[in-house]
Design an enzyme around this catalytic site. Structure first.
Site, PDB file in Angstrom:
ATOM      1  N   VAL A  15      39.913  30.767  61.696  1.00 49.81           N
ATOM      2  CA  VAL A  15      38.823  31.214  60.828  1.00 49.81           C
ATOM      3  C   VAL A  15      37.756  30.266  60.557  1.00 49.81           C
ATOM      4  CG1 VAL A  15      40.166  33.093  59.864  1.00 49.81           C
ATOM      5  CG2 VAL A  15      40.159  31.004  58.822  1.00 49.81           C
ATOM      6  N   ASP A  16      36.610  30.508  59.974  1.00 49.05           N
ATOM      7  CA  ASP A  16      35.500  29.756  59.617  1.00 49.05           C
ATOM      8  C   ASP A  16      35.427  29.617  58.262  1.00 49.05           C
ATOM      9  OD1 ASP A  16      34.189  31.925  58.766  1.00 49.05           O
ATOM     10  OD2 ASP A  16      32.975  31.962  60.451  1.00 49.05           O
ATOM     11  N   ALA A  17      34.479  29.028  57.492  1.00 51.70           N
ATOM     12  CA  ALA A  17      34.405  28.862  56.175  1.00 51.70           C
ATOM     13  C   ALA A  17      34.070  30.191  55.418  1.00 51.70           C
ATOM     14  CB  ALA A  17      33.042  27.819  55.866  1.00 51.70           C
ATOM     15  N   MET A  18      33.479  31.123  56.239  1.00 51.29           N
ATOM     16  CA  MET A  18      33.462  32.601  55.537  1.00 51.29           C
ATOM     17  C   MET A  18      34.759  33.502  55.705  1.00 51.29           C
ATOM     18  SD  MET A  18      29.776  33.548  57.065  1.00 51.29           S
ATOM     19  CE  MET A  18      29.889  33.314  58.697  1.00 51.29           C
ATOM     20  N   ILE A  20      36.446  34.222  58.172  1.00 50.93           N
ATOM     21  CA  ILE A  20      36.643  35.296  59.252  1.00 50.93           C
ATOM     22  C   ILE A  20      36.651  34.605  60.365  1.00 50.93           C
ATOM     23  CG2 ILE A  20      35.119  37.072  58.029  1.00 50.93           C
ATOM     24  CD1 ILE A  20      32.540  36.279  59.976  1.00 50.93           C
TER      25      ILE A  20
END
Length: 142
Positions: A15-18, A20
């Site tokens: 997952v990324d910083a958002m 997701i």
């Protein structure tokens, strides 16, 4: 129709910083689907490699429909798309395992190369044998 389904769980590192799944990880999910297909139907990379062939991906198309998140269980449906030309095509649907919501659709195309990485205009004999076993009606067209 030759198809397999592979379940996987989204890991934190995907997952990324958002929070997701980062879009690039879907390419790995497609690979997981192809490997599951290969195990189930006997069309693995080693079969072709031992016969002296490679199968690089030359085209990939992805369409993102909904975000997946850490901890989600996904199902990667991989469907073989028959072709009368010497290539291997797959269609994919990635769904949320619980809700069945469509997350992503994709298609990949692979071609055959020899040991010197030169494009082959005829399918390898081992692939033709595979087609005759699983898709006898298609093999007669080639």
């Amino acid at each position: 129709m030759l198809q397999t389904t592979k379940q996987l769980t989204v890991r934190f590192c995907e997952v990324d910083a958002m929070h997701i799944v980062w879009h690039g990880h879907y390419v790995k999910y497609l690979e997981d689907g192809r490997e599951e297909f290969a195990r189930h139907y006997g069309l693995g990379y080693y079969l072709l490699e031992r016969a002296g062939y490679g199968i690089p991906i030359v085209e990939m198309e992805l369409s993102y429909k909904k975000s997946a998140r850490y901890g989600d269980t996904l199902e990667v449906e991989t469907r073989y798309v028959p072709s009368a030309t010497p290539r291997i095509c797959f269609d994919y649907r990635i769904r949320h395992a619980d809700t069945r919501q469509l997350i992503c659709t994709a298609r990949t195309t692979q071609v055959f190369t020899n040991a010197q990485h030169q494009l082959q205009l005829l399918p390898p004999p081992c692939f033709t044998e595979w087609q005759q076993h699983w898709l006898p009606s298609l093999a007669s067209l080639v």
